[in-house]
Design an enzyme around this catalytic site. Structure first.
Site, PDB file in Angstrom:
ATOM      1  N   ASP A  82     -14.655   6.258   1.668  1.00 55.40           N
ATOM      2  CA  ASP A  82     -14.811   5.005   2.389  1.00 55.40           C
ATOM      3  C   ASP A  82     -14.038   3.886   1.724  1.00 55.40           C
ATOM      4  O   ASP A  82     -13.404   4.051   0.685  1.00 55.40           O
ATOM      5  CB  ASP A  82     -16.297   4.646   2.539  1.00 55.40           C
ATOM      6  CG  ASP A  82     -16.626   4.164   3.938  1.00 55.40           C
ATOM      7  OD1 ASP A  82     -15.832   3.379   4.488  1.00 55.40           O
ATOM      8  OD2 ASP A  82     -17.666   4.567   4.489  1.00 55.40           O
ATOM      9  N   ASP A  83     -14.104   2.693   2.327  1.00 50.04           N
ATOM     10  CA  ASP A  83     -13.280   1.569   1.896  1.00 50.04           C
ATOM     11  C   ASP A  83     -13.825   0.849   0.671  1.00 50.04           C
ATOM     12  O   ASP A  83     -13.069   0.207  -0.056  1.00 50.04           O
ATOM     13  CB  ASP A  83     -13.146   0.565   3.050  1.00 50.04           C
ATOM     14  CG  ASP A  83     -12.416   1.178   4.240  1.00 50.04           C
ATOM     15  OD1 ASP A  83     -11.266   1.584   4.048  1.00 50.04           O
ATOM     16  OD2 ASP A  83     -13.007   1.261   5.323  1.00 50.04           O
ATOM     17  N   ASP A 109     -11.239  -4.730   2.856  1.00 54.98           N
ATOM     18  CA  ASP A 109     -12.183  -3.629   2.668  1.00 54.98           C
ATOM     19  C   ASP A 109     -13.627  -4.067   2.921  1.00 54.98           C
ATOM     20  O   ASP A 109     -14.457  -3.276   3.377  1.00 54.98           O
ATOM     21  CB  ASP A 109     -12.059  -3.057   1.257  1.00 54.98           C
ATOM     22  CG  ASP A 109     -10.816  -2.197   1.078  1.00 54.98           C
ATOM     23  OD1 ASP A 109     -10.237  -1.776   2.094  1.00 54.98           O
ATOM     24  OD2 ASP A 109     -10.430  -1.952  -0.071  1.00 54.98           O
ATOM     25  N   CYS A 166       0.814  -1.218   0.000  1.00 53.61           N
ATOM     26  CA  CYS A 166       0.000   0.000   0.000  1.00 53.61           C
ATOM     27  C   CYS A 166       0.846   1.267   0.000  1.00 53.61           C
ATOM     28  O   CYS A 166       0.320   2.369  -0.105  1.00 53.61           O
ATOM     29  CB  CYS A 166      -0.963  -0.013   1.183  1.00 53.61           C
ATOM     30  SG  CYS A 166      -2.302  -1.202   0.971  1.00 53.61           S
ATOM     31  N   ASP A 206     -10.242   0.319   7.611  1.00 53.87           N
ATOM     32  CA  ASP A 206      -8.963  -0.371   7.790  1.00 53.87           C
ATOM     33  C   ASP A 206      -7.834   0.602   7.502  1.00 53.87           C
ATOM     34  O   ASP A 206      -7.938   1.491   6.671  1.00 53.87           O
ATOM     35  CB  ASP A 206      -8.868  -1.655   6.957  1.00 53.87           C
ATOM     36  CG  ASP A 206      -9.003  -1.444   5.463  1.00 53.87           C
ATOM     37  OD1 ASP A 206      -9.431  -0.354   5.039  1.00 53.87           O
ATOM     38  OD2 ASP A 206      -8.693  -2.376   4.706  1.00 53.87           O
TER      39      ASP A 206
END
Length: 353
Positions: free
Chosen positions: A49-50, A90, A16, A226
């Site tokens: 958001d995820d 996610d 990431c 997360d």
């Protein structure tokens, strides 16, 4: 026999840490094109958001997400496992249950043997099996650098859907994994990571955030996300700003992975840490007594398949702590911060003692 390949030597950034910096991403996503009205789209680009969430009009919703990146470790099988656990996370972060995945593969044909890519897919299959879902297909391209990830679909009871912008003032913040895997993976890329620290890093990177589905069923969990490429600070800022509130983080309560301090002392740190800080550092205030250099090295550290950041109403803390203990998370039962009234500083970092 497959020749031993060090996958990280083919990637300019791993895991990431490849993510585009938050401020740059905001610039990319700007648009004057109005999206069509769709009352069934419960979560989309209007929030950070995820995953996207779509109402199926039967009390449940479809969760749709994708995540992919360049190698964070050298071993192909482990890379497949890590990338897959990260993508599936996610769905768990929204309180959902994954149902299927499809693969995304970019491969430098002519540079690395296809048998190595096969090992990545096998690693992915093993994690999908652990999550109880099929790896049901995918797409591949010839690419200068190896890339792997998943597009994942999941389901959630709409009553149990958790978002990252619904925190409440007074919520206690919990984090379900240690920080520092960005630093550890950079140490590995430089050949400085000990075998013991490497084993612990792989164990964390391949651990599914399954507890998110159970946390979704607890009404007193106000918000959840997360922690990934923007680091703990970045995702705490997203949660606080999205909820029109602020947050306080207790540096001395954040669990830091073994070995991180020694690698920092050697000057080992991913480039994405600095990019993250430059994107949002102006929103952060350090109280007196904080080791600011340490905080700036660890709190923006880009995480891959990081822990769940959970905002819990005071009345539900006991229930959440009991759930953590029953899932082997005894070391993460102390709050790492609180959600506070909105103030000019989005996040304040202090010692709790």
């Amino acid at each position: 026999m497959i020749e031993k390949v060090r996958l990280t030597q083919y990637s300019h950034g791993g895991g990431c840490g490849c993510k585009i910096a938050p401020n740059v991403l905001e610039e990319i996503l700007k648009t004057n094109i109005a999206a069509p009205d769709n009352g069934r789209l419960l979560v989309g680009n209007h929030s950070k958001d995820d995953a996207a969430v779509y109402d199926l009009e039967n009390g449940t919703a479809l969760i749709s997400t994708t995540d992919f990146f360049m190698p964070i470790v050298d071993d192909a099988f482990d890379f497949g496992r890590i990338a897959s656990a990260n993508a599936i996370s996610d769905v768990y972060a929204m309180g959902g249950q994954p149902i299927l995945a499809i693969a995304i593969l970019g491969w430098p044909i002519g540079k690395i043997a296809p048998e190595v890519a096969q090992k990545i897919i096998e690693g992915s299959r093993s994690i999908c099996r652990e999550a109880g879902i099929p790896l049901a297909g995918g797409h591949s391209i010839d690419n200068p650098e190896p890339i792997f990830g998943l597009a994942v679909s999941g389901l959630v009871n709409i009553e149990h859907l958790k978002q990252n912008n619904t925190a409440r003032e007074g919520d206690q913040l919990f984090l379900t994994k240690a920080l520092g895997v960005g630093i550890l993976s950079t140490a590995q890329k430089r050949g400085a990571l000990s075998t013991e620290d490497a084993d612990k890093m792989i164990a964390q990177l391949t651990t599914l955030n399954k507890i998110g589905a159970a946390l979704g069923k607890i009404n007193g969990v106000s918000a959840m996300t997360d922690v990934t490429g923007f680091g703990l600070l970045g995702h705490a800022i997203e949660m606080a700003e999205g909820s029109n509130l602020s947050a306080t983080l207790y540096l001395d309560k954040v669990v830091i992975a073994n070995g991180v301090q020694s690698y920092l002392a050697q000057g080992i740190m991913p480039g994405a840490t600095k990019r993250n800080w430059e994107s949002y550092g102006h929103k952060v205030r350090f109280e007196n007594g904080i080791n600011e250099a340490e905080a700036r090295n660890i709190l923006p550290d880009p995480q891959t398949n990081g822990g769940l950041l959970v905002a819990v109403q005071p009345g539900a803390v006991e229930e959440v702590v009991a759930l953590f203990k029953s899932n082997g998370l005894d070391g993460f039962t102390t709050p790492i911060g609180t959600i506070t009234q909105q103030s000019p500083d989005v996040v304040t970092v202090k010692q709790h003692h």
